[in-house]
Design an enzyme around this catalytic site. Structure first.
Site, short mmCIF file in Angstrom:
data_model
loop_
_atom_site.label_atom_id
_atom_site.label_comp_id
_atom_site.label_asym_id
_atom_site.label_seq_id
_atom_site.Cartn_x
_atom_site.Cartn_y
_atom_site.Cartn_z
CG HIS A 1 -1.67 -1.27 1.42
ND1 HIS A 1 -2.90 -1.53 0.86
CD2 HIS A 1 -1.33 -2.39 2.09
CE1 HIS A 1 -3.29 -2.76 1.20
NE2 HIS A 1 -2.34 -3.30 1.94
CB SER B 1 13.11 22.61 -11.82
OG SER B 1 12.48 23.87 -11.87
#
Ligand code: ARG
Length: 493
Positions: free
Chosen positions: A152, A273
């Site tokens: 999970h 970036s």
């Protein structure tokens, strides 16, 4: 535009219509196979005395002169007409006009796709084995490197990085086998099926099949021209491989996030970036993940095209071919990227200094109460869960647990009197000891993972040998075709 098929039933045709309908843009890849098919076909026609050996020799000589890397004239409909045009240019229509005796583009195109595909599959398999080898090399360095496993996407239990890598290696092995198992169905020869009902010329289909290195004739002529299950099957196998590759990329993306901090991507595989100077983004892996969706898309598009198609040849079939090439090339390129990345990957060897991860050992704490203190597992699961809750509420690490707290919780939550020793607790919450003790078959214990790696290395060696054998069988067939062609070409003089 080719006039070979004009001036009979159909007079003129519009250029934009031909352009719209043509497959020439994606036919370049088929040229080599189409030349060989024509060579094998003419050889067979000559051996069967369907065309005389002098004309056969002229055709074979003209075919041999076509460069298989020649750029196709983009104004033509397809590669089949391109080759026929080229032969006619060299030998004239009197001889060249018989090149198409007893064949059709329908049997020819399926044959050409199959020939090209069987080589592509072998090449892709080779790349998969290379990826497995890179992963094995990486795993050998990390049989003791502790990392959390996730269920999970929450920390589950400690494993080693090598243990994780063996999971990928094994999934790749199944993909490899799946691809290999498609080959016998790809490697069947439709030639001689003609347009749909074979021919009245006394052809020898076995001979063409043999000359082209196929293992079997694809017998029924309707099935031979109208089926593409070999193509869908390959796309399905590619899709399953793509799903595994995508999940691998996803794992690497998640682990490389500073929040997880399990791996550090090599700089040459990362991008920054344009505004945020701190960023080291996993762009390559994101592209891999996205492109794998396109592979699934190509399978769905192709399967949907097939499902309501009437039997026999329909031009819809043509539209599947570029999807096949795109999928196989996309998967291959991604497999290469992952191999290269694996060779340069840095793994954080100290991830368990993150306190929160130590909670992932608590299964073993529950096991301790079963093994040493005779508590039923379901009860010990409840006691340990309650301790974890108390510690988390107090913002403490698992190492902050004392025997007193555990004993008290046992009493409070399950009414059990316990006298657990500190040393026992310490041992059971140590991630290294956790991994070492999980030595059941297939588990993360270093000795077990080393055993698996040794076996997987052996498997890659077997794969390499088998791939070499399959490749050389195709090369032998090529040689056989060349010498058959040579035999007739000599008669030209
Ligand atoms: N370009 C076609 C293809 O790729 C070749 C077969 C065309 N056959 C036909 N009857 N129009 O499938």
């Amino acid at each position: 535009m080719s006039n070979l098929l004009r001036g009979g039933r159909i007079g003129s045709v519009r250029k934009d219509v031909v352009e719209f309908t043509a497959s020439i843009k994606s036919d370049q890849k088929l040229l080599e196979a189409v030349i060989k098919i024509n060579q094998a076909h003419v050889t067979m026609l000559t051996e069967q005395n369907i065309i005389d050996s002098q004309n056969g020799a002229k055709l074979l000589a003209a075919l041999a002169e076509i460069d298989p890397k020649k750029e196709l004239d983009q104004t033509l409909e397809d590669v089949h007409l391109a080759v026929e045009e080229e032969v006619n240019k060299k030998v004239g229509l009197d001889v060249g006009g018989n090149l198409h005796i007893a064949k059709s583009r329908n049997d020819q195109v399926s044959t050409a796709i199959r020939m090209t595909l069987r080589t592509d599959i072998l090449e892709l398999m080779n790349l998969i084995v290379k990826l497995q080898t890179s992963l094995i090399d990486l795993a050998e360095k990390h049989t003791e490197t502790l990392v959390p496993s996730y269920t999970h996407l929450h920390p589950a239990q400690p494993i080693t990085f090598a243990h994780m890598l063996v999971a990928y290696i094994d999934a790749l092995e199944r993909n490899l086998k799946r691809l290999e198992e498609t080959i016998p169905r790809v490697n069947m020869c439709p030639m001689g099926a003609g347009a749909i009902a074979t021919t009245s010329f006394p052809i020898n289909r076995d001979r063409t099949t043999e000359l082209l290195g196929f293992s079997k004739v694809l017998e029924n002529s309707i099935d031979a021209v109208g089926s593409r299950d070999f193509l869908l099957e390959t796309l399905a196998s590619l899709t399953l491989l793509a799903i595994d590759i995508s999940r691998m990329a996803e794992d690497l993306i998640v682990w490389s996030s500073p929040d997880f901090g399990i791996i550090d991507l090599p700089e040459s595989f990362a991008f920054t970036s344009s505004i945020m100077p701190q960023k080291k983004n996993p762009d390559v892996l994101e592209v891999v993940r996205a492109r794998m969706s396109q592979v699934l898309g190509n399978f769905v598009a192709s399967a949907t095209t097939m499902k309501a198609l009437p039997s026999g040849y329909n031009l819809d079939l043509q539209e599947l071919t570029p999807k096949l090439w795109e999928s196989i090339e996309t998967v291959a390129a991604s497999v290469v990227m992952l191999s290269e990345l694996a060779k340069n990957l840095n793994v954080n060897k100290g991830i368990f200094s993150k306190q929160i991860l130590n909670y992932s050992t608590t299964t073993e704490l529950a096991n301790l109460l079963v093994k040493q203190y005779n508590v039923p597992f379901r009860t010990s699961h409840k006691i340990v869960g309650a301790v974890v809750k108390t510690l988390l509420d107090k913002n403490l690490a698992l190492s902050g647990m004392t025997p007193e707290l555990l004993n008290k919780t046992a009493k409070d939550s399950a009414g059990i009197t316990l006298a657990v020793k500190l040393a026992n607790i310490k041992d059971s919450i140590d991630p290294k000891k956790f991994v070492e003790s999980h030595k059941a078959m297939g588990g993360p214990a270093p000795a077990e993972v080393k055993r698996m790696l040794k076996n997987r290395l052996q498997l890659t060696r077997q794969s390499k040998t088998s791939l070499k054998e399959q490749k050389s069988r195709l090369e032998e067939a090529d040689m056989q075709l060349k010498s058959a062609v040579q035999h007739y070409k000599l008669q030209k003089k």
